[in-house]
Design a protein around this motif. Structure first.
Motif, PDB file in Angstrom:
ATOM      1  N   VAL A  51      45.928  19.184  58.283  1.00 25.91           N
ATOM      2  CA  VAL A  51      45.894  20.529  58.388  1.00 25.91           C
ATOM      3  C   VAL A  51      45.424  21.183  57.117  1.00 25.91           C
ATOM      4  CG1 VAL A  51      47.188  22.637  58.641  1.00 25.91           C
ATOM      5  CG2 VAL A  51      47.826  20.897  60.329  1.00 25.91           C
ATOM      6  N   VAL A  52      45.903  20.639  56.222  1.00 27.82           N
ATOM      7  CA  VAL A  52      45.590  20.961  54.804  1.00 27.82           C
ATOM      8  C   VAL A  52      44.147  20.694  54.661  1.00 27.82           C
ATOM      9  CG1 VAL A  52      45.712  20.853  52.290  1.00 27.82           C
ATOM     10  CG2 VAL A  52      47.760  21.015  53.649  1.00 27.82           C
ATOM     11  N   SER A  53      43.713  19.480  54.886  1.00 26.40           N
ATOM     12  CA  SER A  53      42.056  18.995  54.568  1.00 26.40           C
ATOM     13  C   SER A  53      41.327  19.762  55.744  1.00 26.40           C
ATOM     14  CB  SER A  53      42.008  17.572  54.990  1.00 26.40           C
ATOM     15  OG  SER A  53      42.247  17.165  56.089  1.00 26.40           O
ATOM     16  N   SER A  54      41.541  20.027  56.735  1.00 25.45           N
ATOM     17  CA  SER A  54      40.977  21.028  57.620  1.00 25.45           C
ATOM     18  C   SER A  54      40.527  22.352  57.132  1.00 25.45           C
ATOM     19  CB  SER A  54      41.584  20.964  59.326  1.00 25.45           C
ATOM     20  OG  SER A  54      41.683  19.639  59.774  1.00 25.45           O
ATOM     21  N   LEU A  55      41.785  22.844  56.932  1.00 22.81           N
ATOM     22  CA  LEU A  55      41.475  24.292  56.239  1.00 22.81           C
ATOM     23  C   LEU A  55      40.535  24.389  55.266  1.00 22.81           C
ATOM     24  CD1 LEU A  55      45.314  25.448  56.305  1.00 22.81           C
ATOM     25  CD2 LEU A  55      43.422  26.291  57.650  1.00 22.81           C
ATOM     26  N   ILE A  56      40.681  23.497  54.197  1.00 22.25           N
ATOM     27  CA  ILE A  56      39.748  23.123  53.087  1.00 22.25           C
ATOM     28  C   ILE A  56      38.479  23.304  53.638  1.00 22.25           C
ATOM     29  CG2 ILE A  56      39.284  22.223  50.916  1.00 22.25           C
ATOM     30  CD1 ILE A  56      42.087  21.550  50.445  1.00 22.25           C
ATOM     31  N   LYS A  57      38.240  22.503  54.358  1.00 23.48           N
ATOM     32  CA  LYS A  57      36.872  21.815  55.169  1.00 23.48           C
ATOM     33  C   LYS A  57      36.248  23.202  55.613  1.00 23.48           C
ATOM     34  CE  LYS A  57      34.581  18.741  58.372  1.00 23.48           C
ATOM     35  NZ  LYS A  57      34.879  17.746  59.491  1.00 23.48           N
ATOM     36  N   HIS A  58      37.116  24.035  56.170  1.00 23.49           N
ATOM     37  CA  HIS A  58      36.438  25.084  57.010  1.00 23.49           C
ATOM     38  C   HIS A  58      36.412  26.441  55.937  1.00 23.49           C
ATOM     39  CE1 HIS A  58      37.448  22.819  60.560  1.00 23.49           C
ATOM     40  NE2 HIS A  58      36.579  23.748  61.365  1.00 23.49           N
ATOM     41  N   GLY A  59      36.401  25.940  54.975  1.00 26.65           N
ATOM     42  CA  GLY A  59      36.081  27.220  53.583  1.00 26.65           C
ATOM     43  C   GLY A  59      37.410  28.010  53.713  1.00 26.65           C
ATOM     44  N   LYS A  60      38.462  27.886  53.755  1.00 25.63           N
ATOM     45  CA  LYS A  60      39.607  28.505  53.530  1.00 25.63           C
ATOM     46  C   LYS A  60      40.226  28.291  52.188  1.00 25.63           C
ATOM     47  CE  LYS A  60      39.502  30.224  57.935  1.00 25.63           C
ATOM     48  NZ  LYS A  60      39.453  31.425  58.147  1.00 25.63           N
ATOM     49  N   ASN A  61      40.854  29.329  51.498  1.00 23.24           N
ATOM     50  CA  ASN A  61      41.532  28.969  50.203  1.00 23.24           C
ATOM     51  C   ASN A  61      42.881  28.798  50.560  1.00 23.24           C
ATOM     52  OD1 ASN A  61      39.309  30.243  48.413  1.00 23.24           O
ATOM     53  ND2 ASN A  61      39.223  31.356  50.063  1.00 23.24           N
ATOM     54  N   VAL A  62      43.416  27.478  49.951  1.00 23.32           N
ATOM     55  CA  VAL A  62      44.816  27.079  50.432  1.00 23.32           C
ATOM     56  C   VAL A  62      45.660  26.906  48.751  1.00 23.32           C
ATOM     57  CG1 VAL A  62      46.314  25.176  51.075  1.00 23.32           C
ATOM     58  CG2 VAL A  62      43.970  25.668  52.240  1.00 23.32           C
ATOM     59  N   PHE A  63      46.657  27.469  48.855  1.00 27.51           N
ATOM     60  CA  PHE A  63      47.736  27.244  47.671  1.00 27.51           C
ATOM     61  C   PHE A  63      49.044  26.803  48.201  1.00 27.51           C
ATOM     62  CE2 PHE A  63      44.430  30.853  46.972  1.00 27.51           C
ATOM     63  CZ  PHE A  63      43.854  30.302  45.875  1.00 27.51           C
ATOM     64  N   PHE A  64      50.010  26.223  47.124  1.00 25.07           N
ATOM     65  CA  PHE A  64      51.067  26.033  47.436  1.00 25.07           C
ATOM     66  C   PHE A  64      51.952  26.738  46.501  1.00 25.07           C
ATOM     67  CE2 PHE A  64      47.978  22.526  48.545  1.00 25.07           C
ATOM     68  CZ  PHE A  64      48.573  22.526  49.893  1.00 25.07           C
ATOM     69  N   VAL A  65      52.869  27.313  46.902  1.00 22.34           N
ATOM     70  CA  VAL A  65      53.809  28.024  46.357  1.00 22.34           C
ATOM     71  C   VAL A  65      55.407  27.502  46.491  1.00 22.34           C
ATOM     72  CG1 VAL A  65      52.659  30.159  46.151  1.00 22.34           C
ATOM     73  CG2 VAL A  65      53.894  29.886  48.161  1.00 22.34           C
TER      74      VAL A  65
END
Length: 309
Positions: A51-65
């Motif tokens: 899920v995380v790698s797919s979001l990044i691959k699709h140009g989404k900005n991912v953060f972990f809080v």
């Protein structure tokens, strides 16, 4: 796409399929809690790395809080890689210990020492931020009657500390008699789940003890305080309307999202469950509405079909 709360949305909508796809398409920024959302201890939630790698691959900005202050960010990077999250960079990780160091350095601009109740994660982040601190210098048989008190202590910072002692509590209480001494808490999480039904008391327990001893209230850095989101916004151009906060704890993660003006999603792989969310939704107390998630999924692995062509 207007935020769910702005539209008067009631919350607790269990979504899947095309609903998830539409939501993912509408959002550019995804904030994930860690424990209970993308991993349990040393085991990744099934499908979470993809899920995380797919979001990044699709140009989404991912953060972990995360409110977990026991690790410095560099150690979190190692854990992400160890559990199969190979594309995560240190700049994406915002822990309560890291944000506490940023607050002391950039906001409070503390001029003096920080007395620390906390472990490696807190101390490492303070060190990286160039902040002078004290905390574990006492002899094993030291007491508040004969120990030395450090000079020039301008702040007390409380985080998770598995070596917490009555002497640390007493010394922190002495420092906080000075009304000019800052009183900060990395977070106020009450407890964390362990295996076999056991629990681990959280930072909130230590903070509460010090609040009772001093009659003062700590400023909280981690969730649900909005400061963690302010840290992200100060480093990245983030539009709250384009954000989705995904967490597993209603009273922390969902409240954090509400405090920051973000749409929220509860995943049922951690602490809070649907029944409690619905009870908050149906409550007559208006304050409980901030605990209600806009959306609910069984697991973030439910995102995966949205990436299939």
């Amino acid at each position: 796409m207007a935020g769910a709360r702005a539209l008067g949305f009631k919350g607790c909508l269990k979504i899947g399929g095309s609903q998830i796809r539409n939501l993912l398409n509408a959002k550019d920024f995804f904030l994930f809690d860690c424990d209970g959302v993308i991993w349990h201890g040393e085991e990744a939630i099934t499908g979470a790395p993809k899920v995380v790698s797919s979001l990044i691959k699709h140009g989404k900005n991912v953060f972990f809080v995360t409110n977990n202050c026991t690790r410095p960010r560099k150690n979190y990077v190692n854990k992400f890689y160890r559990l199969g999250f190979t594309g995560v960079m240190q700049e994406q990780i915002f822990s309560s210990s890291y944000c506490s160091a940023l607050y002391l350095r950039d906001v409070a601009k503390v001029q003096g020492k920080v007395f620390v109740i906390g472990g490696e994660g807190v101390r490492n982040e303070l060190l990286q931020a160039g902040i002078s601190f004290v905390g574990d210098e006492d002899a094993p048989d030291g007491t508040i009657f004969n120990c030395a008190l450090a000079s020039d202590v301008k702040a007390v910072l409380v985080g998770h500390d598995d070596k917490f002692t009555f002497l640390k509590l007493a010394k922190a209480s002495c420092y906080l008699r000075d009304p000019e001494c800052l009183f900060l808490a990395t977070d106020v999480d009450p407890w964390h789940p362990l295996q076999d039904g056991r629990i681990l008391p959280g930072s909130g327990c230590l903070t509460a003890a010090l609040e009772v001893a001093t009659g003062r209230k700590a400023m909280v850095i981690g969730k649900p305080s909005p400061f963690m989101f302010e840290c992200i916004s100060s480093q990245f151009r983030v539009d709250p309307a384009q954000c989705l906060m995904v967490g597993d704890r209603l009273e922390t993660d969902m409240l954090f999202g509400a405090n920051c003006g973000l749409d929220t999603m509860l995943t049922l792989t951690g602490i809070s469950q649907m029944k409690t969310a619905q009870e908050y939704r149906d409550s007559d107390h208006s304050t409980n509405q901030s605990f209600v998630p806009d959306y609910v999924v069984d697991t973030i692995a439910d995102f995966l079909p949205a990436f299939e062509d």
